[in-house]
Motif scaffolding. Structure first.
Motif, PDB file in Angstrom:
ATOM      1  N   ILE A 149       0.824  -1.206   0.000  1.00 59.08           N
ATOM      2  CA  ILE A 149       0.000   0.000   0.000  1.00 59.08           C
ATOM      3  C   ILE A 149       0.859   1.257   0.000  1.00 59.08           C
ATOM      4  CG2 ILE A 149      -1.580   1.373   1.420  1.00 59.08           C
ATOM      5  CD1 ILE A 149      -3.033  -1.183   2.140  1.00 59.08           C
ATOM      6  N   VAL A 150       1.917   1.277   0.806  1.00 58.55           N
ATOM      7  CA  VAL A 150       2.745   2.482   0.868  1.00 58.55           C
ATOM      8  C   VAL A 150       3.493   2.699  -0.447  1.00 58.55           C
ATOM      9  CG1 VAL A 150       4.855   1.446   1.841  1.00 58.55           C
ATOM     10  CG2 VAL A 150       4.296   3.812   2.359  1.00 58.55           C
ATOM     11  N   ILE A 151       3.901   1.606  -1.103  1.00 57.43           N
ATOM     12  CA  ILE A 151       4.529   1.745  -2.420  1.00 57.43           C
ATOM     13  C   ILE A 151       3.534   2.341  -3.410  1.00 57.43           C
ATOM     14  CG2 ILE A 151       5.488   0.492  -4.391  1.00 57.43           C
ATOM     15  CD1 ILE A 151       7.404   0.695  -2.040  1.00 57.43           C
ATOM     16  N   CYS A 152       2.302   1.822  -3.397  1.00 58.87           N
ATOM     17  CA  CYS A 152       1.269   2.318  -4.310  1.00 58.87           C
ATOM     18  C   CYS A 152       0.847   3.738  -3.957  1.00 58.87           C
ATOM     19  CB  CYS A 152       0.070   1.375  -4.303  1.00 58.87           C
ATOM     20  SG  CYS A 152       0.436  -0.266  -4.977  1.00 58.87           S
ATOM     21  N   LYS A 153       0.926   4.084  -2.683  1.00 61.20           N
ATOM     22  CA  LYS A 153       0.601   5.445  -2.277  1.00 61.20           C
ATOM     23  C   LYS A 153       1.621   6.429  -2.816  1.00 61.20           C
ATOM     24  CE  LYS A 153      -1.269   7.823   1.754  1.00 61.20           C
ATOM     25  NZ  LYS A 153      -1.494   7.781   3.209  1.00 61.20           N
ATOM     26  N   LYS A 154       2.865   5.987  -2.928  1.00 62.87           N
ATOM     27  CA  LYS A 154       3.909   6.833  -3.510  1.00 62.87           C
ATOM     28  C   LYS A 154       3.713   6.966  -5.016  1.00 62.87           C
ATOM     29  CE  LYS A 154       7.444   5.857   0.006  1.00 62.87           C
ATOM     30  NZ  LYS A 154       7.625   7.258   0.440  1.00 62.87           N
ATOM     31  N   ILE A 155       3.235   5.887  -5.636  1.00 60.67           N
ATOM     32  CA  ILE A 155       2.937   5.948  -7.068  1.00 60.67           C
ATOM     33  C   ILE A 155       1.758   6.885  -7.327  1.00 60.67           C
ATOM     34  CG2 ILE A 155       2.133   4.591  -9.055  1.00 60.67           C
ATOM     35  CD1 ILE A 155       3.596   2.197  -7.850  1.00 60.67           C
ATOM     36  N   LYS A 156       0.781   6.854  -6.419  1.00 58.50           N
ATOM     37  CA  LYS A 156      -0.441   7.673  -6.454  1.00 58.50           C
ATOM     38  C   LYS A 156      -1.388   7.263  -7.574  1.00 58.50           C
ATOM     39  CE  LYS A 156       1.575  11.748  -4.266  1.00 58.50           C
ATOM     40  NZ  LYS A 156       1.849  13.192  -4.388  1.00 58.50           N
ATOM     41  N   LYS A 157      -0.989   7.422  -8.825  1.00 55.15           N
ATOM     42  CA  LYS A 157      -1.876   7.111  -9.936  1.00 55.15           C
ATOM     43  C   LYS A 157      -1.143   6.309 -11.001  1.00 55.15           C
ATOM     44  CE  LYS A 157      -5.335  10.797  -9.774  1.00 55.15           C
ATOM     45  NZ  LYS A 157      -6.482   9.876  -9.785  1.00 55.15           N
ATOM     46  N   CYS A 158      -1.838   5.335 -11.531  1.00 50.79           N
ATOM     47  CA  CYS A 158      -1.340   4.543 -12.661  1.00 50.79           C
ATOM     48  C   CYS A 158      -2.578   3.970 -13.343  1.00 50.79           C
ATOM     49  CB  CYS A 158      -0.396   3.433 -12.201  1.00 50.79           C
ATOM     50  SG  CYS A 158       0.119   2.322 -13.529  1.00 50.79           S
ATOM     51  N   SER A 159      -2.958   4.550 -14.467  1.00 47.68           N
ATOM     52  CA  SER A 159      -4.225   4.186 -15.099  1.00 47.68           C
ATOM     53  C   SER A 159      -4.282   2.700 -15.446  1.00 47.68           C
ATOM     54  CB  SER A 159      -4.449   5.030 -16.354  1.00 47.68           C
ATOM     55  OG  SER A 159      -3.371   4.873 -17.266  1.00 47.68           O
ATOM     56  N   PHE A 160      -3.148   2.125 -15.827  1.00 50.03           N
ATOM     57  CA  PHE A 160      -3.113   0.707 -16.171  1.00 50.03           C
ATOM     58  C   PHE A 160      -3.467  -0.147 -14.965  1.00 50.03           C
ATOM     59  CE2 PHE A 160      -0.696  -3.292 -16.231  1.00 50.03           C
ATOM     60  CZ  PHE A 160      -1.219  -3.879 -17.380  1.00 50.03           C
ATOM     61  N   LEU A 161      -2.790   0.066 -13.829  1.00 48.60           N
ATOM     62  CA  LEU A 161      -3.050  -0.722 -12.630  1.00 48.60           C
ATOM     63  C   LEU A 161      -4.412  -0.396 -12.030  1.00 48.60           C
ATOM     64  CD1 LEU A 161       0.437  -0.748 -10.858  1.00 48.60           C
ATOM     65  CD2 LEU A 161      -0.694  -2.627 -12.050  1.00 48.60           C
ATOM     66  N   GLU A 162      -4.836   0.864 -12.130  1.00 52.38           N
ATOM     67  CA  GLU A 162      -6.150   1.234 -11.610  1.00 52.38           C
ATOM     68  C   GLU A 162      -7.260   0.490 -12.341  1.00 52.38           C
ATOM     69  OE1 GLU A 162      -7.011   5.450 -10.672  1.00 52.38           O
ATOM     70  OE2 GLU A 162      -4.896   5.801 -11.123  1.00 52.38           O
ATOM     71  N   PHE A 163      -7.123   0.349 -13.655  1.00 52.12           N
ATOM     72  CA  PHE A 163      -8.136  -0.377 -14.421  1.00 52.12           C
ATOM     73  C   PHE A 163      -8.200  -1.831 -13.970  1.00 52.12           C
ATOM     74  CE2 PHE A 163      -9.369  -2.908 -18.189  1.00 52.12           C
ATOM     75  CZ  PHE A 163     -10.648  -2.394 -18.381  1.00 52.12           C
ATOM     76  N   TRP A 164      -7.041  -2.447 -13.768  1.00 52.08           N
ATOM     77  CA  TRP A 164      -7.014  -3.822 -13.280  1.00 52.08           C
ATOM     78  C   TRP A 164      -7.585  -3.906 -11.873  1.00 52.08           C
ATOM     79  CZ3 TRP A 164      -5.009  -8.536 -15.353  1.00 52.08           C
ATOM     80  CH2 TRP A 164      -4.571  -8.434 -16.677  1.00 52.08           C
ATOM     81  N   GLY A 165      -7.292  -2.914 -11.050  1.00 59.27           N
ATOM     82  CA  GLY A 165      -7.818  -2.921  -9.692  1.00 59.27           C
ATOM     83  C   GLY A 165      -9.318  -2.746  -9.641  1.00 59.27           C
ATOM     84  N   GLN A 166      -9.844  -1.867 -10.469  1.00 66.86           N
ATOM     85  CA  GLN A 166     -11.283  -1.614 -10.489  1.00 66.86           C
ATOM     86  C   GLN A 166     -12.071  -2.809 -11.033  1.00 66.86           C
ATOM     87  OE1 GLN A 166     -11.497   1.961 -12.837  1.00 66.86           O
ATOM     88  NE2 GLN A 166     -10.399   3.167 -11.294  1.00 66.86           N
ATOM     89  N   ASN A 167     -11.390  -3.660 -11.781  1.00 61.75           N
ATOM     90  CA  ASN A 167     -12.050  -4.828 -12.370  1.00 61.75           C
ATOM     91  C   ASN A 167     -11.428  -6.138 -11.890  1.00 61.75           C
ATOM     92  OD1 ASN A 167     -13.916  -3.567 -14.607  1.00 61.75           O
ATOM     93  ND2 ASN A 167     -11.966  -2.494 -14.745  1.00 61.75           N
ATOM     94  N   SER A 168     -10.844  -6.090 -10.701  1.00 65.29           N
ATOM     95  CA  SER A 168     -10.133  -7.261 -10.179  1.00 65.29           C
ATOM     96  C   SER A 168     -11.062  -8.450  -9.945  1.00 65.29           C
ATOM     97  CB  SER A 168      -9.402  -6.898  -8.883  1.00 65.29           C
ATOM     98  OG  SER A 168     -10.301  -6.357  -7.919  1.00 65.29           O
ATOM     99  N   LEU A 169     -12.323  -8.184  -9.664  1.00 66.36           N
ATOM    100  CA  LEU A 169     -13.264  -9.273  -9.412  1.00 66.36           C
ATOM    101  C   LEU A 169     -13.444 -10.145 -10.654  1.00 66.36           C
ATOM    102  CD1 LEU A 169     -15.108 -10.455  -7.221  1.00 66.36           C
ATOM    103  CD2 LEU A 169     -16.966  -9.078  -8.162  1.00 66.36           C
ATOM    104  N   VAL A 170     -13.494  -9.515 -11.818  1.00 61.63           N
ATOM    105  CA  VAL A 170     -13.648 -10.256 -13.066  1.00 61.63           C
ATOM    106  C   VAL A 170     -12.437 -11.160 -13.295  1.00 61.63           C
ATOM    107  CG1 VAL A 170     -13.832 -10.050 -15.579  1.00 61.63           C
ATOM    108  CG2 VAL A 170     -15.105  -8.486 -14.099  1.00 61.63           C
ATOM    109  N   VAL A 171     -11.238 -10.596 -13.090  1.00 67.15           N
ATOM    110  CA  VAL A 171     -10.022 -11.375 -13.303  1.00 67.15           C
ATOM    111  C   VAL A 171      -9.947 -12.521 -12.304  1.00 67.15           C
ATOM    112  CG1 VAL A 171      -7.502 -11.304 -13.370  1.00 67.15           C
ATOM    113  CG2 VAL A 171      -8.828  -9.353 -14.194  1.00 67.15           C
ATOM    114  N   TYR A 172     -10.220 -12.217 -11.042  1.00 66.27           N
ATOM    115  CA  TYR A 172     -10.189 -13.262 -10.012  1.00 66.27           C
ATOM    116  C   TYR A 172     -11.102 -14.427 -10.372  1.00 66.27           C
ATOM    117  CZ  TYR A 172     -11.823 -15.726  -5.864  1.00 66.27           C
ATOM    118  OH  TYR A 172     -12.206 -16.703  -4.994  1.00 66.27           O
ATOM    119  N   ALA A 173     -12.313 -14.111 -10.809  1.00 68.29           N
ATOM    120  CA  ALA A 173     -13.325 -15.147 -11.027  1.00 68.29           C
ATOM    121  C   ALA A 173     -13.099 -15.951 -12.295  1.00 68.29           C
ATOM    122  CB  ALA A 173     -14.714 -14.509 -11.055  1.00 68.29           C
TER     123      ALA A 173
END
Length: 337
Positions: free
Chosen positions: A254-278
């Motif tokens: 979390i602290v590493i990602c907090k330093k990154i702040k924004k990354c549209s590529f990873l944010e898209f994967w994070g926002q749709n992580s349920l689909v990938v998981y399933a």
């Protein structure tokens, strides 16, 4: 995976947590390389070099999802609103995505009769253990908060439940329907996430501490990583190690990602992580069998080529699935309507 937003009526997403979830779900797909291998007859010494270091992140990547969910949850709702939210954001995706996942697995891997497979899915209450455990964990935390607003009491109560879940699993005390033992363990991480959200000074100090401590802990405990997956590998003796690694590892990411702040590529994967998981696992096993039977990785060069082809194809398919679920009626399966 769903509902990673701040409570209290503010529906804006927390960018760095979406980044963290994106990184976690990408790691999850990679970690399942070994599970896919176990469903084939392929044997090669090179495989060990691929998944041998997984313990660096598998000790915390599922607890991290539970903790982040707790951080972004709001349990100060009336029962009707809470139940409606739970059904929409978790129970509906559980059944819908379980049916899709099991259909894919029957078609691509086992070649079993689809109607029989789907009937088993319905009878079992879904086959996605993470969502089942999260439903139970949220119900537990909501129920405790209805009794008392003291988060420290919630932490203590869920810690006791964590011990109970581990003991039930370790000593095989009955079956584990709906992965309730995992839910008991997960309730502590959901409660901890809520506690950190309400105690920002502790949260910030913990982030700073874990930034430096986790890399050392990961190296020291490289081959000893109790974790929570579909099979709970935590014992009563390893609970302290499990908690240290999972909490420190989560906050380190979390602290590493907090330093990154924004990354549209990873944010898209994070926002749709349920689909990938399933939905990622059946294609992963299918591609594994296809590419390795085709290329025959008997040399380091052919092995690397097969591995790159496998991962590239798998991640591209995951991306296409995420894009597909942006549209109706597929996004309705996620409760997004």
């Amino acid at each position: 995976m769903p509902e990673f937003r701040r409570g209290g009526g503010n529906s804006h997403r927390i960018s760095y947590l979406d980044v963290a979830k994106g990184a976690l779900i990408i790691l999850l797909v990679f970690a399942h390389f070994r599970s896919a291998l176990n469903r084939t007859d392929f044997k090669n010494d090179y495989f060990e070099y691929v998944y041998g270091w997984n313990s660096i992140f598998t000790c915390f990547y599922m607890p991290a999802f539970f903790l982040i969910s707790g951080y972004c949850s709001n349990f100060r709702k009336d029962p009707k609103t809470f139940l409606k939210s739970l059904l929409k954001s978790l129970v509906l995706p559980l059944f819908a995505l379980s049916l899709v996942n099991d259909t894919m697995y029957a078609l691509m891997v086992t070649h079993q009769d689809i109607s029989t497979t789907l009937l088993k899915t319905i009878k079992s209450g879904g086959t996605l253990w993470f969502i089942q455990a999260l439903v139970i964990a949220k119900v537990i935390c909501y129920s405790i908060q209805k009794v008392t607003d003291a988060l420290i009491i919630m932490l203590i109560a869920t810690f006791v439940l964590l011990i109970a879940g581990v003991a039930l699993n370790q000593f095989n005390l009955g079956s584990n329907p709906f992965y309730y033992q995992h839910g008991l363990v997960a309730s502590f991480f959901v409660a901890l996430g809520l506690f950190l959200k309400e105690n920002q000074s502790i949260y910030e100090k913990a982030l700073k501490y874990c930034l430096y401590s986790y890399p050392l802990l990961a190296l020291i405990n490289f081959w000893r990583s109790p974790n929570i997956t579909a099979s709970l590998s935590v014992s009563l003796k390893t609970i302290p190690l499990f908690l240290i690694l999972s909490v420190c590892g989560t906050l380190f990411l979390i602290v590493i990602c907090k330093k990154i702040k924004k990354c549209s590529f990873l944010e898209f994967w994070g926002q749709n992580s349920l689909v990938v998981y399933a939905l990622h696992f059946a294609p992963l096993v299918y591609f594994f069998k296809l590419f390795y039977a085709w290329i025959q990785p008997i040399s380091i060069l052919s092995f690397v080529g097969a591995l790159l082809l496998l991962l590239t194809t798998e991640y591209m398919l995951c991306y296409l699935l995420m894009k597909l679920f942006q549209y109706k009626p597929f996004k309705w399966l996620l409760g997004r309507y």
